[in-house]
Design a protein around this motif. Sequence first.
Motif, PDB file in Angstrom:
ATOM      1  N   GLN A  35       0.809  -1.225   0.000  1.00 28.42           N
ATOM      2  CA  GLN A  35       0.000   0.000   0.000  1.00 28.42           C
ATOM      3  C   GLN A  35       0.843   1.276   0.000  1.00 28.42           C
ATOM      4  N   GLU A  36       2.117   1.160  -0.326  1.00 22.39           N
ATOM      5  CA  GLU A  36       3.016   2.320  -0.373  1.00 22.39           C
ATOM      6  C   GLU A  36       3.204   2.777  -1.818  1.00 22.39           C
ATOM      7  N   MET A  37       3.496   4.063  -1.991  1.00 19.18           N
ATOM      8  CA  MET A  37       3.918   4.567  -3.291  1.00 19.18           C
ATOM      9  C   MET A  37       5.376   4.151  -3.469  1.00 19.18           C
ATOM     10  N   LYS A  97       1.340   2.814  -6.749  1.00 16.48           N
ATOM     11  CA  LYS A  97       1.003   2.181  -5.473  1.00 16.48           C
ATOM     12  C   LYS A  97       1.208   0.669  -5.588  1.00 16.48           C
ATOM     13  N   PHE A  98       2.072   0.143  -4.728  1.00 11.50           N
ATOM     14  CA  PHE A  98       2.341  -1.298  -4.704  1.00 11.50           C
ATOM     15  C   PHE A  98       1.295  -1.998  -3.843  1.00 11.50           C
ATOM     16  N   ASN A  99       0.779  -3.086  -4.356  1.00  9.32           N
ATOM     17  CA  ASN A  99      -0.170  -3.916  -3.620  1.00  9.32           C
ATOM     18  C   ASN A  99       0.407  -5.314  -3.504  1.00  9.32           C
ATOM     19  N   LEU A 112      -0.270   2.116 -11.645  1.00  6.24           N
ATOM     20  CA  LEU A 112       0.564   3.146 -12.244  1.00  6.24           C
ATOM     21  C   LEU A 112       0.136   4.555 -11.861  1.00  6.24           C
ATOM     22  N   ASN A 113       1.140   5.335 -11.472  1.00  3.94           N
ATOM     23  CA  ASN A 113       0.957   6.758 -11.245  1.00  3.94           C
ATOM     24  C   ASN A 113       1.664   7.536 -12.354  1.00  3.94           C
ATOM     25  N   SER A 114       2.933   7.165 -12.617  1.00  4.99           N
ATOM     26  CA  SER A 114       3.673   7.813 -13.702  1.00  4.99           C
ATOM     27  C   SER A 114       4.683   6.833 -14.289  1.00  4.99           C
TER      28      SER A 114
END
Length: 160
Positions: A35-37, A97-99, A112-114
Amino acid sequence: MKKLIILILFFLCLATTARAGSLKEILAKADSFDQEMVVVVGEAIGEPLKSGDGYWVNISFNGHSLGIFSQDLSSFDLISHWGGYAEIGDYLKVSGKFNKNCAQHHTGDIHLNSLEILRKGHRSQPEISEQKIGFAKLGLIMCLIVALMYFIKEKYGTKT
């Protein structure tokens, strides 16, 4: 009061900053990254895959790979080379964000964010070792001998 505001802003910046890590580290310590970026790098491999609610791209680095998910296919438009047998894929820097076990996809992934291209991929000419060429020639000769023996037996063999 001014120091308190600066301190609060400092901790907010820390809380929203993505953690960089290798794919190996993130997968090995999935609980601490869950749950972290995160920011990871790796080679784009395969091709974009459509799923019910979006698109997947896989990245690989040093034998470890992970799926990157986006709802928009255009998020991956920058990628021009996909790693495979005869091509080295673009080398990407991905943040998102990692799950550890995504509730939406039931697997480990990064939403994906960027995405940034660090190095363009290219076509590669796989090298074939002399040993492999030798084995291929030997196999061809053996197949020809067996075929010749078969045809000789069929033509001149005894009929029952």
